[in-house]
Design a protein around this motif. Structure first.
Motif, PDB file in Angstrom:
ATOM      1  N   PRO A   1      -0.262 -12.154   3.886  1.00 29.18           N
ATOM      2  CA  PRO A   1       0.336 -12.099   5.224  1.00 29.18           C
ATOM      3  C   PRO A   1       1.196 -13.335   5.495  1.00 29.18           C
ATOM      4  N   VAL A   2       2.345 -13.124   6.107  1.00 33.27           N
ATOM      5  CA  VAL A   2       3.235 -14.230   6.443  1.00 33.27           C
ATOM      6  C   VAL A   2       3.640 -14.106   7.909  1.00 33.27           C
ATOM      7  N   GLY A   3       4.053 -15.219   8.486  1.00 30.89           N
ATOM      8  CA  GLY A   3       4.533 -15.211   9.868  1.00 30.89           C
ATOM      9  C   GLY A   3       3.467 -14.707  10.827  1.00 30.89           C
ATOM     10  N   THR A   4       3.833 -13.723  11.631  1.00 29.80           N
ATOM     11  CA  THR A   4       2.910 -13.197  12.647  1.00 29.80           C
ATOM     12  C   THR A   4       2.117 -11.999  12.148  1.00 29.80           C
ATOM     13  N   GLU A   5       2.197 -11.679  10.843  1.00 28.15           N
ATOM     14  CA  GLU A   5       1.437 -10.539  10.334  1.00 28.15           C
ATOM     15  C   GLU A   5      -0.055 -10.779  10.497  1.00 28.15           C
ATOM     16  N   PRO A   6      -0.808  -9.751  10.910  1.00 31.39           N
ATOM     17  CA  PRO A   6      -2.263  -9.911  11.039  1.00 31.39           C
ATOM     18  C   PRO A   6      -2.896 -10.268   9.696  1.00 31.39           C
TER      19      PRO A   6
ATOM     20  N   ARG B   1       5.128 -15.233  -0.682  1.00 33.41           N
ATOM     21  CA  ARG B   1       4.418 -15.923  -1.760  1.00 33.41           C
ATOM     22  C   ARG B   1       3.974 -14.858  -2.751  1.00 33.41           C
ATOM     23  N   GLU B   2       4.025 -15.178  -4.038  1.00 33.12           N
ATOM     24  CA  GLU B   2       3.687 -14.183  -5.054  1.00 33.12           C
ATOM     25  C   GLU B   2       3.068 -14.876  -6.263  1.00 33.12           C
ATOM     26  N   PRO B   3       2.352 -14.119  -7.104  1.00 30.53           N
ATOM     27  CA  PRO B   3       1.843 -14.707  -8.345  1.00 30.53           C
ATOM     28  C   PRO B   3       2.997 -15.013  -9.296  1.00 30.53           C
TER      29      PRO B   3
ATOM     30  N   PRO C   1      -3.640   9.747  -6.149  1.00 32.24           N
ATOM     31  CA  PRO C   1      -3.820  10.678  -5.022  1.00 32.24           C
ATOM     32  C   PRO C   1      -5.064  10.397  -4.185  1.00 32.24           C
ATOM     33  N   ASP C   2      -6.098   9.822  -4.807  1.00 31.70           N
ATOM     34  CA  ASP C   2      -7.337   9.561  -4.068  1.00 31.70           C
ATOM     35  C   ASP C   2      -7.459   8.117  -3.598  1.00 31.70           C
ATOM     36  N   ALA C   3      -6.411   7.326  -3.736  1.00 36.81           N
ATOM     37  CA  ALA C   3      -6.460   5.940  -3.272  1.00 36.81           C
ATOM     38  C   ALA C   3      -6.482   5.887  -1.752  1.00 36.81           C
ATOM     39  N   ARG C   4      -7.179   4.904  -1.230  1.00 33.78           N
ATOM     40  CA  ARG C   4      -7.128   4.654   0.214  1.00 33.78           C
ATOM     41  C   ARG C   4      -5.901   3.791   0.503  1.00 33.78           C
ATOM     42  N   LEU C   5      -4.992   4.308   1.303  1.00 34.86           N
ATOM     43  CA  LEU C   5      -3.785   3.582   1.698  1.00 34.86           C
ATOM     44  C   LEU C   5      -4.014   3.054   3.101  1.00 34.86           C
ATOM     45  N   VAL C   6      -4.174   1.748   3.226  1.00 39.28           N
ATOM     46  CA  VAL C   6      -4.666   1.140   4.458  1.00 39.28           C
ATOM     47  C   VAL C   6      -3.595   0.245   5.077  1.00 39.28           C
ATOM     48  N   ALA C   7      -3.113   0.613   6.251  1.00 39.40           N
ATOM     49  CA  ALA C   7      -2.148  -0.204   6.988  1.00 39.40           C
ATOM     50  C   ALA C   7      -2.911  -1.219   7.841  1.00 39.40           C
ATOM     51  N   VAL C   8      -2.547  -2.491   7.733  1.00 35.93           N
ATOM     52  CA  VAL C   8      -3.201  -3.544   8.507  1.00 35.93           C
ATOM     53  C   VAL C   8      -2.381  -3.804   9.766  1.00 35.93           C
ATOM     54  N   VAL C   9      -3.003  -3.554  10.916  1.00 32.09           N
ATOM     55  CA  VAL C   9      -2.329  -3.705  12.205  1.00 32.09           C
ATOM     56  C   VAL C   9      -3.303  -4.277  13.229  1.00 32.09           C
ATOM     57  N   ARG C  10      -2.781  -4.667  14.370  1.00 37.06           N
ATOM     58  CA  ARG C  10      -3.637  -5.067  15.483  1.00 37.06           C
ATOM     59  C   ARG C  10      -4.135  -3.805  16.199  1.00 37.06           C
TER      60      ARG C  10
END
Length: 201
Positions: free
Chosen positions: A57-62, A112-114, A160-169
């Protein structure tokens, strides 16, 4: 707040402006409390021995990099995105393995990245959990990003069975967002107050 925007004529630009403005109003104390809550929620859904694609997360991202350390501590292999353009066109995200904040290097767009070596975009197909930055998400799983298109080009490669999770407030889960045919729907949202929320049901 996102809900202050008139969605009778959806405008992604106006939605992005509203969310970013609201995030800038958070106090450092509130931001820290929400980051700690997100770390705890992410730890609770981590499955040891699996792979997760996440982000810094960068800036104001949760959230905070501590979310990544929580996953590693839970025995999860963590891959982070590497965003690049080719002739000015965003490409599908490559991936680098995360070990600690000290190993991250400066990247384009203030990220930032590896450090290299990196894995190809298809590495996302091995992830059971894909944690995605978002400005908002609706109850059908439509996600509002920053508009560059990196994730749009990458999420279709997920299992297809992965959990796709959006991080939000908490107030960034809304009833309806504009969506396009190529958008990949999120299966869940993760918020500080509500934890893991199932979408699209």
């Amino acid at each position: 707040m996102v809900d202050d925007v008139d969605r009778t004529t959806p405008d992604k630009g106006a939605l992005r402006t509203a969310v970013l403005a609201a995030r800038r109003l958070l106090s450092p104390q509130q931001r820290r409390a929400e980051s700690l809550a997100l770390r705890e929620h992410l730890s609770a859904i981590a499955t040891p021995g699996t792979t997760a694609c996440a982000y810094v997360p960068v800036g104001t991202e949760p959230g905070s990099p501590e979310m990544l350390d929580a996953l590693v501590s839970a025995g999860v292999r963590v891959l982070l995105p590497v965003a690049r353009e080719l002739d000015g066109v965003p490409q599908p995200l490559s991936w680098g393995e995360y070990r600690s904040p000290a190993d991250l290097v400066a990247a384009p767009f203030g990220l930032r990245e590896p450090a290299q070596p990196w894995l190809p975009p298809a590495a996302i197909s091995g992830a059971a959990l894909v944690v995605v930055p978002a400005l908002a998400v609706d109850r059908t799983g439509a996600r509002l990003g920053r508009g560059a298109g990196y994730y749009d080009r990458t999420l279709a490669l997920a299992a297809p069975d992965a959990r796709l999770v959006a991080v939000v407030r908490d107030d960034e889960i809304v009833d309806l967002l504009p969506a396009e045919d190529h958008d990949v729907a999120m299966t869940h949202a993760l918020t500080p107050g509500r934890g893991l929320v199932t979408l699209g049901a």
